[in-house]
Design a protein around this motif. Structure first.
Motif, PDB file in Angstrom:
ATOM      1  N   GLN A 158       3.121   4.607  -9.710  1.00  0.00           N
ATOM      2  CA  GLN A 158       3.857   3.341  -9.670  1.00  0.00           C
ATOM      3  C   GLN A 158       3.081   2.294  -8.881  1.00  0.00           C
ATOM      4  O   GLN A 158       2.988   1.136  -9.297  1.00  0.00           O
ATOM      5  CB  GLN A 158       5.250   3.556  -9.041  1.00  0.00           C
ATOM      6  CG  GLN A 158       6.106   2.315  -9.026  1.00  0.00           C
ATOM      7  CD  GLN A 158       6.440   1.824 -10.422  1.00  0.00           C
ATOM      8  OE1 GLN A 158       6.710   2.607 -11.310  1.00  0.00           O
ATOM      9  NE2 GLN A 158       6.402   0.529 -10.619  1.00  0.00           N
ATOM     10  N   GLN A 159       2.503   2.696  -7.756  1.00  0.00           N
ATOM     11  CA  GLN A 159       1.685   1.770  -6.975  1.00  0.00           C
ATOM     12  C   GLN A 159       0.461   1.321  -7.774  1.00  0.00           C
ATOM     13  O   GLN A 159       0.054   0.161  -7.704  1.00  0.00           O
ATOM     14  CB  GLN A 159       1.240   2.431  -5.668  1.00  0.00           C
ATOM     15  CG  GLN A 159       2.353   2.640  -4.681  1.00  0.00           C
ATOM     16  CD  GLN A 159       1.874   3.377  -3.442  1.00  0.00           C
ATOM     17  OE1 GLN A 159       0.683   3.573  -3.235  1.00  0.00           O
ATOM     18  NE2 GLN A 159       2.832   3.804  -2.612  1.00  0.00           N
ATOM     19  N   THR A 160      -0.117   2.250  -8.543  1.00  0.00           N
ATOM     20  CA  THR A 160      -1.270   1.901  -9.374  1.00  0.00           C
ATOM     21  C   THR A 160      -0.892   0.836 -10.394  1.00  0.00           C
ATOM     22  O   THR A 160      -1.642  -0.134 -10.610  1.00  0.00           O
ATOM     23  CB  THR A 160      -1.797   3.156 -10.100  1.00  0.00           C
ATOM     24  OG1 THR A 160      -2.156   4.132  -9.129  1.00  0.00           O
ATOM     25  CG2 THR A 160      -2.992   2.847 -10.957  1.00  0.00           C
ATOM     26  N   LEU A 161       0.262   1.000 -11.017  1.00  0.00           N
ATOM     27  CA  LEU A 161       0.704   0.001 -11.998  1.00  0.00           C
ATOM     28  C   LEU A 161       0.939  -1.358 -11.342  1.00  0.00           C
ATOM     29  O   LEU A 161       0.581  -2.399 -11.908  1.00  0.00           O
ATOM     30  CB  LEU A 161       1.976   0.484 -12.703  1.00  0.00           C
ATOM     31  CG  LEU A 161       1.806   1.673 -13.642  1.00  0.00           C
ATOM     32  CD1 LEU A 161       3.163   2.133 -14.156  1.00  0.00           C
ATOM     33  CD2 LEU A 161       0.897   1.320 -14.802  1.00  0.00           C
ATOM     34  N   GLN A 170      -1.170  -6.909 -10.381  1.00  0.00           N
ATOM     35  CA  GLN A 170      -1.663  -7.913  -9.452  1.00  0.00           C
ATOM     36  C   GLN A 170      -3.090  -8.325  -9.831  1.00  0.00           C
ATOM     37  O   GLN A 170      -3.426  -9.514  -9.842  1.00  0.00           O
ATOM     38  CB  GLN A 170      -1.632  -7.356  -8.031  1.00  0.00           C
ATOM     39  CG  GLN A 170      -2.076  -8.321  -6.965  1.00  0.00           C
ATOM     40  CD  GLN A 170      -2.040  -7.677  -5.579  1.00  0.00           C
ATOM     41  OE1 GLN A 170      -1.745  -6.495  -5.435  1.00  0.00           O
ATOM     42  NE2 GLN A 170      -2.346  -8.463  -4.571  1.00  0.00           N
ATOM     43  N   VAL A 171      -3.935  -7.364 -10.171  1.00  0.00           N
ATOM     44  CA  VAL A 171      -5.319  -7.661 -10.573  1.00  0.00           C
ATOM     45  C   VAL A 171      -5.336  -8.482 -11.858  1.00  0.00           C
ATOM     46  O   VAL A 171      -6.083  -9.462 -11.985  1.00  0.00           O
ATOM     47  CB  VAL A 171      -6.130  -6.353 -10.730  1.00  0.00           C
ATOM     48  CG1 VAL A 171      -7.467  -6.607 -11.403  1.00  0.00           C
ATOM     49  CG2 VAL A 171      -6.338  -5.698  -9.372  1.00  0.00           C
ATOM     50  N   GLU A 204     -10.443  -8.236  -4.164  1.00  0.00           N
ATOM     51  CA  GLU A 204     -11.266  -7.156  -3.616  1.00  0.00           C
ATOM     52  C   GLU A 204     -10.393  -6.084  -2.970  1.00  0.00           C
ATOM     53  O   GLU A 204     -10.599  -4.879  -3.167  1.00  0.00           O
ATOM     54  CB  GLU A 204     -12.247  -7.727  -2.591  1.00  0.00           C
ATOM     55  CG  GLU A 204     -13.269  -6.716  -2.129  1.00  0.00           C
ATOM     56  CD  GLU A 204     -14.311  -7.352  -1.213  1.00  0.00           C
ATOM     57  OE1 GLU A 204     -14.868  -6.595  -0.408  1.00  0.00           O
ATOM     58  OE2 GLU A 204     -14.541  -8.558  -1.304  1.00  0.00           O
ATOM     59  N   LYS A 205      -9.389  -6.514  -2.208  1.00  0.00           N
ATOM     60  CA  LYS A 205      -8.473  -5.555  -1.585  1.00  0.00           C
ATOM     61  C   LYS A 205      -7.698  -4.763  -2.639  1.00  0.00           C
ATOM     62  O   LYS A 205      -7.485  -3.555  -2.507  1.00  0.00           O
ATOM     63  CB  LYS A 205      -7.493  -6.280  -0.664  1.00  0.00           C
ATOM     64  CG  LYS A 205      -8.102  -6.778   0.615  1.00  0.00           C
ATOM     65  CD  LYS A 205      -7.048  -7.498   1.459  1.00  0.00           C
ATOM     66  CE  LYS A 205      -7.663  -8.137   2.675  1.00  0.00           C
ATOM     67  NZ  LYS A 205      -6.673  -8.897   3.460  1.00  0.00           N
ATOM     68  N   ALA A 206      -7.279  -5.450  -3.690  1.00  0.00           N
ATOM     69  CA  ALA A 206      -6.517  -4.780  -4.751  1.00  0.00           C
ATOM     70  C   ALA A 206      -7.385  -3.757  -5.473  1.00  0.00           C
ATOM     71  O   ALA A 206      -6.928  -2.662  -5.794  1.00  0.00           O
ATOM     72  CB  ALA A 206      -5.977  -5.815  -5.733  1.00  0.00           C
ATOM     73  N   LEU A 207      -8.637  -4.093  -5.731  1.00  0.00           N
ATOM     74  CA  LEU A 207      -9.531  -3.146  -6.414  1.00  0.00           C
ATOM     75  C   LEU A 207      -9.842  -1.941  -5.520  1.00  0.00           C
ATOM     76  O   LEU A 207      -9.929  -0.809  -6.015  1.00  0.00           O
ATOM     77  CB  LEU A 207     -10.815  -3.852  -6.840  1.00  0.00           C
ATOM     78  CG  LEU A 207     -10.660  -4.855  -7.990  1.00  0.00           C
ATOM     79  CD1 LEU A 207     -11.966  -5.581  -8.253  1.00  0.00           C
ATOM     80  CD2 LEU A 207     -10.165  -4.159  -9.247  1.00  0.00           C
ATOM     81  N   HIS A 266      -8.719   3.786  -4.411  1.00  0.00           N
ATOM     82  CA  HIS A 266      -8.167   4.781  -3.489  1.00  0.00           C
ATOM     83  C   HIS A 266      -7.009   5.541  -4.144  1.00  0.00           C
ATOM     84  O   HIS A 266      -6.901   6.772  -4.022  1.00  0.00           O
ATOM     85  CB  HIS A 266      -7.698   4.102  -2.199  1.00  0.00           C
ATOM     86  CG  HIS A 266      -7.138   5.062  -1.206  1.00  0.00           C
ATOM     87  ND1 HIS A 266      -5.797   5.326  -1.122  1.00  0.00           N
ATOM     88  CD2 HIS A 266      -7.736   5.837  -0.261  1.00  0.00           C
ATOM     89  CE1 HIS A 266      -5.587   6.221  -0.176  1.00  0.00           C
ATOM     90  NE2 HIS A 266      -6.753   6.544   0.362  1.00  0.00           N
ATOM     91  N   LEU A 267      -6.133   4.839  -4.849  1.00  0.00           N
ATOM     92  CA  LEU A 267      -5.009   5.500  -5.537  1.00  0.00           C
ATOM     93  C   LEU A 267      -5.501   6.419  -6.642  1.00  0.00           C
ATOM     94  O   LEU A 267      -4.954   7.514  -6.847  1.00  0.00           O
ATOM     95  CB  LEU A 267      -4.047   4.447  -6.101  1.00  0.00           C
ATOM     96  CG  LEU A 267      -3.155   3.744  -5.084  1.00  0.00           C
ATOM     97  CD1 LEU A 267      -2.423   2.577  -5.735  1.00  0.00           C
ATOM     98  CD2 LEU A 267      -2.163   4.714  -4.482  1.00  0.00           C
ATOM     99  N   GLN A 268      -6.533   6.009  -7.362  1.00  0.00           N
ATOM    100  CA  GLN A 268      -7.074   6.865  -8.424  1.00  0.00           C
ATOM    101  C   GLN A 268      -7.646   8.152  -7.840  1.00  0.00           C
ATOM    102  O   GLN A 268      -7.466   9.231  -8.407  1.00  0.00           O
ATOM    103  CB  GLN A 268      -8.155   6.109  -9.216  1.00  0.00           C
ATOM    104  CG  GLN A 268      -7.619   5.017 -10.102  1.00  0.00           C
ATOM    105  CD  GLN A 268      -6.760   5.566 -11.233  1.00  0.00           C
ATOM    106  OE1 GLN A 268      -6.832   6.724 -11.607  1.00  0.00           O
ATOM    107  NE2 GLN A 268      -5.908   4.714 -11.773  1.00  0.00           N
TER     108      GLN A 268
END
Length: 148
Positions: free
Chosen positions: A104-107, A112-113, A131-134, A139-141
């Motif tokens: 869910q956080q990844t989605l 956002q990206v 950059e922070k989002a990527l 990290h989530l992946q």
């Protein structure tokens, strides 16, 4: 195609009654043999039943005994991702919930990206946010891929 098929079978003839007709002789012989054996050797029969109960008790408290105090390290997955068979179901549910939360956080981060990339021009703040989002996405992946 939808024509009803009529059968001339007697409704009293069921599978059980047909098996009874066919094997009644064998059932009767097995019953009489068992009765004869029990009448001839009642002490041996009682001893055999008691022995079966004792063997069952010994096996249930030794070989088939599940320890009550299990350390959490036994419930952790191995390096190859397999979970011990005695791990409780709650550990599996916790892993499912954690993976669902990470997905869910990844989605959310991907949305956002995509919103940032849809802008015609990025400001310095947008670039930092992107950059922070990527970084968060990578990290989530890694977190999701580490789970079994």
């Amino acid at each position: 195609m939808f024509k009803r098929i009529h059968s001339k079978r007697d409704p009293g003839d069921t599978l059980g009654s047909e098996i009874q007709k066919e094997f009644a002789v064998y059932f009767k012989n097995a019953g009489s043999l068992t009765q004869c054996l029990l009448e001839r050797h009642p002490k041996y029969t009682l001893a055999a039943m008691a022995l079966c109960i004792l063997v069952s008790l010994v096996l249930s408290f030794t070989l088939f005994h599940q320890p009550a105090n299990v350390t959490p390290s036994q419930h952790a997955p191995d390096r190859n991702g397999t979970i011990h068979p005695d791990a409780p179901v709650s550990d599996g549910l916790d892993q499912i919930m954690a993976t669902t939360s990470a997905l869910q956080q990844t989605l959310d981060v991907r949305k956002q990206v995509e919103n940032l990339l849809a802008k015609p021009a990025l400001t310095a703040a947008d670039s930092g946010e992107l950059e922070k989002a990527l970084d968060r996405l990578s990290h989530l992946q890694k977190t999701i891929n580490q789970r079994p």
